[in-house]
Write a protein that holds these residues in place. Structure first.
Motif, mmCIF file in Angstrom:
data_model
loop_
_atom_site.group_PDB
_atom_site.id
_atom_site.type_symbol
_atom_site.label_atom_id
_atom_site.label_comp_id
_atom_site.label_asym_id
_atom_site.label_seq_id
_atom_site.Cartn_x
_atom_site.Cartn_y
_atom_site.Cartn_z
ATOM 1 N N ARG A 197 0.852 -1.177 0.000
ATOM 2 C CA ARG A 197 0.000 0.000 0.000
ATOM 3 C C ARG A 197 0.893 1.234 0.000
ATOM 4 O O ARG A 197 1.827 1.329 0.774
ATOM 5 N N VAL A 198 0.582 2.114 -0.902
ATOM 6 C CA VAL A 198 1.371 3.324 -1.029
ATOM 7 C C VAL A 198 0.524 4.492 -0.542
ATOM 8 O O VAL A 198 -0.577 4.716 -1.039
ATOM 9 N N ALA A 199 1.029 5.190 0.431
ATOM 10 C CA ALA A 199 0.314 6.347 0.955
ATOM 11 C C ALA A 199 0.580 7.551 0.067
ATOM 12 O O ALA A 199 1.710 7.784 -0.355
ATOM 13 N N ARG A 200 -0.485 8.265 -0.256
ATOM 14 C CA ARG A 200 -0.328 9.478 -1.058
ATOM 15 C C ARG A 200 0.225 10.574 -0.171
ATOM 16 O O ARG A 200 -0.149 10.708 0.984
ATOM 17 N N VAL A 201 1.119 11.336 -0.717
ATOM 18 C CA VAL A 201 1.704 12.451 0.009
ATOM 19 C C VAL A 201 0.899 13.698 -0.306
ATOM 20 O O VAL A 201 0.635 14.005 -1.465
ATOM 21 N N ALA A 202 0.481 14.391 0.738
ATOM 22 C CA ALA A 202 -0.262 15.637 0.553
ATOM 23 C C ALA A 202 0.704 16.805 0.680
ATOM 24 O O ALA A 202 1.479 16.883 1.617
ATOM 25 N N ASN A 203 0.662 17.674 -0.286
ATOM 26 C CA ASN A 203 1.475 18.881 -0.259
ATOM 27 C C ASN A 203 0.564 20.040 0.106
ATOM 28 O O ASN A 203 -0.343 20.384 -0.646
ATOM 29 N N ILE A 204 0.783 20.611 1.272
ATOM 30 C CA ILE A 204 -0.050 21.718 1.730
ATOM 31 C C ILE A 204 0.644 23.013 1.343
ATOM 32 O O ILE A 204 1.773 23.280 1.749
ATOM 33 N N LEU A 205 -0.047 23.793 0.537
ATOM 34 C CA LEU A 205 0.505 25.047 0.028
ATOM 35 C C LEU A 205 -0.096 26.230 0.775
ATOM 36 O O LEU A 205 -1.271 26.208 1.140
ATOM 37 N N PRO A 206 0.674 27.292 0.984
ATOM 38 C CA PRO A 206 0.115 28.495 1.594
ATOM 39 C C PRO A 206 -0.928 29.127 0.672
ATOM 40 O O PRO A 206 -0.868 28.975 -0.551
ATOM 41 N N ALA A 207 -1.867 29.842 1.256
ATOM 42 C CA ALA A 207 -2.941 30.466 0.475
ATOM 43 C C ALA A 207 -2.414 31.534 -0.475
ATOM 44 O O ALA A 207 -3.075 31.868 -1.455
ATOM 45 N N ASN A 208 -1.231 32.067 -0.202
ATOM 46 C CA ASN A 208 -0.679 33.106 -1.084
ATOM 47 C C ASN A 208 0.184 32.521 -2.204
ATOM 48 O O ASN A 208 0.900 33.250 -2.878
ATOM 49 N N THR A 249 -13.080 24.236 -9.918
ATOM 50 C CA THR A 249 -12.328 23.367 -10.835
ATOM 51 C C THR A 249 -10.833 23.401 -10.529
ATOM 52 O O THR A 249 -10.169 22.355 -10.489
ATOM 53 N N LEU A 250 -10.301 24.581 -10.290
ATOM 54 C CA LEU A 250 -8.880 24.729 -9.958
ATOM 55 C C LEU A 250 -8.551 24.016 -8.653
ATOM 56 O O LEU A 250 -7.568 23.284 -8.557
ATOM 57 N N ASP A 251 -9.398 24.200 -7.658
ATOM 58 C CA ASP A 251 -9.183 23.570 -6.357
ATOM 59 C C ASP A 251 -9.236 22.043 -6.469
ATOM 60 O O ASP A 251 -8.383 21.344 -5.926
ATOM 61 N N LYS A 252 -10.208 21.514 -7.203
ATOM 62 C CA LYS A 252 -10.322 20.057 -7.377
ATOM 63 C C LYS A 252 -9.146 19.493 -8.165
ATOM 64 O O LYS A 252 -8.639 18.418 -7.834
ATOM 65 N N ALA A 253 -8.720 20.192 -9.196
ATOM 66 C CA ALA A 253 -7.574 19.725 -9.988
ATOM 67 C C ALA A 253 -6.315 19.661 -9.135
ATOM 68 O O ALA A 253 -5.549 18.689 -9.201
ATOM 69 N N LEU A 254 -6.090 20.668 -8.325
ATOM 70 C CA LEU A 254 -4.923 20.662 -7.442
ATOM 71 C C LEU A 254 -5.012 19.524 -6.431
ATOM 72 O O LEU A 254 -4.020 18.842 -6.160
ATOM 73 N N ASN A 255 -6.200 19.295 -5.877
ATOM 74 C CA ASN A 255 -6.383 18.205 -4.919
ATOM 75 C C ASN A 255 -6.091 16.851 -5.542
ATOM 76 O O ASN A 255 -5.465 15.997 -4.916
ATOM 77 N N GLU A 256 -6.529 16.637 -6.775
ATOM 78 C CA GLU A 256 -6.270 15.363 -7.453
ATOM 79 C C GLU A 256 -4.781 15.152 -7.702
ATOM 80 O O GLU A 256 -4.315 14.013 -7.770
ATOM 81 N N LEU A 257 -4.041 16.239 -7.828
ATOM 82 C CA LEU A 257 -2.589 16.146 -8.020
ATOM 83 C C LEU A 257 -1.840 16.068 -6.691
ATOM 84 O O LEU A 257 -0.617 15.986 -6.668
ATOM 85 N N TYR A 269 -2.150 18.390 -4.108
ATOM 86 C CA TYR A 269 -1.897 19.708 -3.543
ATOM 87 C C TYR A 269 -3.146 20.225 -2.834
ATOM 88 O O TYR A 269 -4.241 20.200 -3.407
ATOM 89 N N TYR A 270 -2.959 20.665 -1.613
ATOM 90 C CA TYR A 270 -4.061 21.222 -0.832
ATOM 91 C C TYR A 270 -3.644 22.609 -0.378
ATOM 92 O O TYR A 270 -2.511 22.828 0.033
ATOM 93 N N LEU A 271 -4.567 23.544 -0.478
ATOM 94 C CA LEU A 271 -4.262 24.932 -0.148
ATOM 95 C C LEU A 271 -4.883 25.337 1.174
ATOM 96 O O LEU A 271 -6.036 25.003 1.454
ATOM 97 N N ASN A 272 -4.097 26.052 1.979
ATOM 98 C CA ASN A 272 -4.654 26.635 3.190
ATOM 99 C C ASN A 272 -5.735 27.620 2.791
ATOM 100 O O ASN A 272 -5.642 28.286 1.768
ATOM 101 N N LYS A 273 -6.749 27.739 3.615
ATOM 102 C CA LYS A 273 -7.824 28.675 3.316
ATOM 103 C C LYS A 273 -7.436 30.104 3.683
ATOM 104 O O LYS A 273 -7.955 31.051 3.140
ATOM 105 N N LYS A 274 -6.479 30.238 4.617
ATOM 106 C CA LYS A 274 -6.039 31.560 5.056
ATOM 107 C C LYS A 274 -4.569 31.744 4.729
ATOM 108 O O LYS A 274 -3.797 30.791 4.714
#
Length: 88
Positions: free
Chosen positions: A16-27, A72-80, A82-87
């Motif tokens: 099982r391979v765990a997906r790595v989440a990349n959390i990006l700053p909102a800016n 659409t942009l947010d979902k595309a980034l999530n599928e790749l 990448y997750y963005l901070n809301k603040k």
């Protein structure tokens, strides 16, 4: 070359391979191209979440950034991954 034919190949169960989440700053700058002239400009996600009017610095064309584009942009980034901070 000597080959031992009594050895059976071992089948390994898939790991099982765990997906790595990349959390990006909102800016984080997001590059967007002008619909009229394809000039690329970067806007922060904080700015894009306000659904602004985008004006091209190259040709002056302007248009409203829509909720559909933001989703659409947010979902595309999530599928790749990448997750963005809301603040910022």
């Amino acid at each position: 070359m000597v080959v031992n034919q009594s050895v059976q190949p071992q089948l390994r169960s898939p790991k099982r391979v765990a997906r790595v989440a990349n959390i990006l700053p909102a800016n984080t700058p997001m590059p967007l191209e002008c619909d009229a002239c394809d000039h690329e400009q970067s806007y922060s996600m904080t700015h894009l979440r306000t659904l602004p009017t985008l004006t091209c610095k190259e040709c002056g064309d302007s248009r409203q950034f829509s909720q559909v584009e933001l989703t659409t942009l947010d979902k595309a980034l999530n599928e790749l991954g990448y997750y963005l901070n809301k603040k910022a």
